[in-house]
Design a protein around this motif. Structure first.
Motif, PDB file in Angstrom:
ATOM      1  N   ASP A   1      41.175  76.377  69.572  1.00 55.03           N
ATOM      2  CA  ASP A   1      40.935  77.628  68.853  1.00 55.03           C
ATOM      3  C   ASP A   1      41.848  78.748  69.321  1.00 55.03           C
ATOM      4  OD1 ASP A   1      38.963  76.523  67.300  1.00 55.03           O
ATOM      5  OD2 ASP A   1      37.331  77.121  68.630  1.00 55.03           O
ATOM      6  N   GLU A   2      42.321  78.652  70.560  1.00 58.66           N
ATOM      7  CA  GLU A   2      43.161  79.719  71.104  1.00 58.66           C
ATOM      8  C   GLU A   2      44.583  79.701  70.529  1.00 58.66           C
ATOM      9  OE1 GLU A   2      40.404  78.111  74.358  1.00 58.66           O
ATOM     10  OE2 GLU A   2      41.682  77.335  72.755  1.00 58.66           O
ATOM     11  N   LEU A   3      44.971  78.579  69.924  1.00 58.49           N
ATOM     12  CA  LEU A   3      46.340  78.433  69.437  1.00 58.49           C
ATOM     13  C   LEU A   3      46.393  78.547  67.917  1.00 58.49           C
ATOM     14  CD1 LEU A   3      47.559  75.428  71.621  1.00 58.49           C
ATOM     15  CD2 LEU A   3      47.928  77.862  72.012  1.00 58.49           C
ATOM     16  N   PRO A   4      47.447  79.149  67.381  1.00 59.20           N
ATOM     17  CA  PRO A   4      47.569  79.260  65.922  1.00 59.20           C
ATOM     18  C   PRO A   4      47.757  77.888  65.289  1.00 59.20           C
ATOM     19  CG  PRO A   4      49.604  79.946  66.992  1.00 59.20           C
ATOM     20  CD  PRO A   4      48.590  79.757  68.083  1.00 59.20           C
ATOM     21  N   PHE A   5      47.065  77.649  64.190  1.00 61.08           N
ATOM     22  CA  PHE A   5      47.160  76.377  63.480  1.00 61.08           C
ATOM     23  C   PHE A   5      47.618  76.631  62.057  1.00 61.08           C
ATOM     24  CE2 PHE A   5      45.310  73.292  60.554  1.00 61.08           C
ATOM     25  CZ  PHE A   5      45.823  72.112  61.068  1.00 61.08           C
ATOM     26  N   GLY A   6      48.692  75.975  61.670  1.00 62.68           N
ATOM     27  CA  GLY A   6      49.210  76.107  60.312  1.00 62.68           C
ATOM     28  C   GLY A   6      50.585  75.486  60.234  1.00 62.68           C
ATOM     29  N   GLY A   7      51.004  75.137  59.026  1.00 64.38           N
ATOM     30  CA  GLY A   7      52.259  74.436  58.855  1.00 64.38           C
ATOM     31  C   GLY A   7      53.423  75.347  58.530  1.00 64.38           C
ATOM     32  N   VAL A   8      54.591  74.720  58.418  1.00 66.95           N
ATOM     33  CA  VAL A   8      55.805  75.399  57.982  1.00 66.95           C
ATOM     34  C   VAL A   8      56.349  74.640  56.772  1.00 66.95           C
ATOM     35  CG1 VAL A   8      56.333  76.218  60.303  1.00 66.95           C
ATOM     36  CG2 VAL A   8      57.275  74.045  59.543  1.00 66.95           C
ATOM     37  N   LYS A   9      57.366  75.193  56.160  1.00 70.32           N
ATOM     38  CA  LYS A   9      57.957  74.618  54.950  1.00 70.32           C
ATOM     39  C   LYS A   9      56.863  74.444  53.886  1.00 70.32           C
ATOM     40  CE  LYS A   9      60.209  71.276  57.300  1.00 70.32           C
ATOM     41  NZ  LYS A   9      61.205  70.228  57.613  1.00 70.32           N
ATOM     42  N   GLN A  10      56.712  73.256  53.314  1.00 68.67           N
ATOM     43  CA  GLN A  10      55.730  73.079  52.240  1.00 68.67           C
ATOM     44  C   GLN A  10      54.337  72.703  52.750  1.00 68.67           C
ATOM     45  OE1 GLN A  10      57.010  70.729  48.837  1.00 68.67           O
ATOM     46  NE2 GLN A  10      59.139  71.291  49.182  1.00 68.67           N
TER      47      GLN A  10
ATOM     48  N   TYR B   1      57.900  68.772  54.537  1.00 64.87           N
ATOM     49  CA  TYR B   1      56.618  69.180  55.102  1.00 64.87           C
ATOM     50  C   TYR B   1      56.744  69.373  56.606  1.00 64.87           C
ATOM     51  CZ  TYR B   1      54.927  67.681  50.573  1.00 64.87           C
ATOM     52  OH  TYR B   1      54.740  67.550  49.224  1.00 64.87           O
ATOM     53  N   GLY B   2      55.838  70.164  57.169  1.00 65.27           N
ATOM     54  CA  GLY B   2      55.909  70.414  58.602  1.00 65.27           C
ATOM     55  C   GLY B   2      54.607  70.945  59.160  1.00 65.27           C
ATOM     56  N   LEU B   3      53.547  70.150  59.072  1.00 66.85           N
ATOM     57  CA  LEU B   3      52.267  70.599  59.618  1.00 66.85           C
ATOM     58  C   LEU B   3      52.154  70.251  61.098  1.00 66.85           C
ATOM     59  CD1 LEU B   3      49.551  71.922  59.244  1.00 66.85           C
ATOM     60  CD2 LEU B   3      48.642  69.741  58.430  1.00 66.85           C
ATOM     61  N   GLY B   4      52.237  68.969  61.422  1.00 65.03           N
ATOM     62  CA  GLY B   4      52.101  68.565  62.818  1.00 65.03           C
ATOM     63  C   GLY B   4      53.111  67.506  63.197  1.00 65.03           C
TER      64      GLY B   4
ATOM     65  N   ALA C   1      61.846  68.771  72.029  1.00 67.01           N
ATOM     66  CA  ALA C   1      61.057  68.504  70.831  1.00 67.01           C
ATOM     67  C   ALA C   1      60.280  69.737  70.394  1.00 67.01           C
ATOM     68  CB  ALA C   1      60.102  67.340  71.088  1.00 67.01           C
ATOM     69  N   LEU C   2      59.673  70.430  71.341  1.00 69.45           N
ATOM     70  CA  LEU C   2      58.903  71.629  71.009  1.00 69.45           C
ATOM     71  C   LEU C   2      59.778  72.685  70.344  1.00 69.45           C
ATOM     72  CD1 LEU C   2      56.729  71.867  74.230  1.00 69.45           C
ATOM     73  CD2 LEU C   2      55.860  71.570  71.908  1.00 69.45           C
ATOM     74  N   GLU C   3      61.010  72.779  70.796  1.00 68.97           N
ATOM     75  CA  GLU C   3      61.918  73.788  70.248  1.00 68.97           C
ATOM     76  C   GLU C   3      62.485  73.382  68.892  1.00 68.97           C
ATOM     77  OE1 GLU C   3      66.253  75.864  71.238  1.00 68.97           O
ATOM     78  OE2 GLU C   3      65.247  74.648  72.760  1.00 68.97           O
ATOM     79  N   LYS C   4      62.830  72.107  68.730  1.00 70.86           N
ATOM     80  CA  LYS C   4      63.613  71.692  67.570  1.00 70.86           C
ATOM     81  C   LYS C   4      62.795  71.166  66.389  1.00 70.86           C
ATOM     82  CE  LYS C   4      67.607  72.484  69.561  1.00 70.86           C
ATOM     83  NZ  LYS C   4      68.512  73.559  69.078  1.00 70.86           N
ATOM     84  N   LEU C   5      61.614  70.615  66.638  1.00 76.65           N
ATOM     85  CA  LEU C   5      60.845  70.057  65.529  1.00 76.65           C
ATOM     86  C   LEU C   5      60.341  71.161  64.605  1.00 76.65           C
ATOM     87  CD1 LEU C   5      58.856  67.222  67.302  1.00 76.65           C
ATOM     88  CD2 LEU C   5      60.345  66.934  65.309  1.00 76.65           C
ATOM     89  N   GLU C   6      60.541  70.979  63.317  1.00 79.37           N
ATOM     90  CA  GLU C   6      60.120  71.963  62.323  1.00 79.37           C
ATOM     91  C   GLU C   6      58.687  71.652  61.898  1.00 79.37           C
ATOM     92  OE1 GLU C   6      63.105  71.638  59.319  1.00 79.37           O
ATOM     93  OE2 GLU C   6      64.693  72.415  60.622  1.00 79.37           O
ATOM     94  N   ALA C   7      57.757  71.998  62.766  1.00 75.54           N
ATOM     95  CA  ALA C   7      56.340  71.749  62.516  1.00 75.54           C
ATOM     96  C   ALA C   7      55.535  72.882  63.128  1.00 75.54           C
ATOM     97  CB  ALA C   7      55.910  70.414  63.117  1.00 75.54           C
ATOM     98  N   GLY C   8      54.425  73.191  62.488  1.00 75.84           N
ATOM     99  CA  GLY C   8      53.600  74.281  62.986  1.00 75.84           C
ATOM    100  C   GLY C   8      52.881  73.947  64.276  1.00 75.84           C
ATOM    101  N   TYR C   9      52.655  72.661  64.514  1.00 76.32           N
ATOM    102  CA  TYR C   9      51.914  72.220  65.702  1.00 76.32           C
ATOM    103  C   TYR C   9      52.620  70.989  66.249  1.00 76.32           C
ATOM    104  CZ  TYR C   9      47.338  73.154  67.947  1.00 76.32           C
ATOM    105  OH  TYR C   9      46.330  73.568  68.776  1.00 76.32           O
TER     106      TYR C   9
END
Length: 201
Positions: A166-175, A130-133, A147-155
């Motif tokens: 609201d100005e930033l995209p919100f959503g996860g990666v992987k599952q 999982y990789g939401l936040g 950390a910002l570059e390497k962590l596999e998370a949407g946020y």
């Protein structure tokens, strides 16, 4: 029981003792109770099924080698028997293949691992499907950038948790989902992309 609630915690070895001396007493002092009681700090889980799932994840964490530090059971108070309450629970270093490490934990169960540094923490965090936040607490801009570059998370938050803009995209990666809410990226859902090829003489 929130999608962005902290699911796993990685603490530097050189900060572990000092951190736990402050963290565990705060967990133990959390006041369980019904949501309409203003003194309540943590309410019940929303279903009996979810409480059983937390108990199963905890049992697996302990059987995999984890050590129970706080909580781990249903509260014994008569006043809390009507709801699906479960004590705030902290487990130290269950297996990295345990359910608590590999599944989303929607309840008061927090596994903690000691790590030598940020690189190891990021590596372990990225083992999750999982990789939401994600959140990193640091005084180092270099570590924050890593950390910002390497962590596999949407946020990823630096020195804060769950602040949504609201100005930033919100959503996860992987599952953890597909696509984005908020930001310019959200507008793409309302667009139909077309391709055109013209051969001109």
């Amino acid at each position: 029981q929130a999608c962005l609630a902290v699911k796993r915690l990685y603490v530097f070895e050189n900060a572990y003792e000092a951190f736990m001396e402050r963290f565990l007493p705060r967990v133990q002092k959390l006041r369980l109770g019904p949501g309409l009681d203003e003194s309540t700090q943590m309410g019940p889980l929303h279903t009996e099924r979810q409480r059983r799932l937390i108990e199963e994840q905890l049992r697996d964490a302990l059987e995999s080698g984890g050590r129970l530090l706080v909580g781990g059971k249903r509260p014994e108070s008569e006043a809390l028997r009507r709801g699906y309450f479960f004590e705030p629970t902290v487990v130290l270093e269950p297996s990295l293949d345990s359910r608590a490490a590999q599944e989303e934990v929607f309840g008061p169960l927090l596994p903690i691992w000691r790590v030598k540094g940020l690189e190891e923490a990021v590596e372990l965090a990225n083992r999750s499907p999982y990789g939401l936040g994600s959140t990193v607490f640091t005084r180092s801009l270099e570590r924050a950038s890593y950390a910002l570059e390497k962590l596999e998370a949407g946020y990823t938050w630096i020195n804060s948790v769950n602040r949504i803009y609201d100005e930033l995209p919100f959503g996860g990666v992987k599952q953890s989902g597909y696509g984005k809410e908020h930001g310019i990226e959200a507008l793409e859902y309302y667009q139909e992309t077309k391709a055109g090829v013209v051969r001109w003489r």
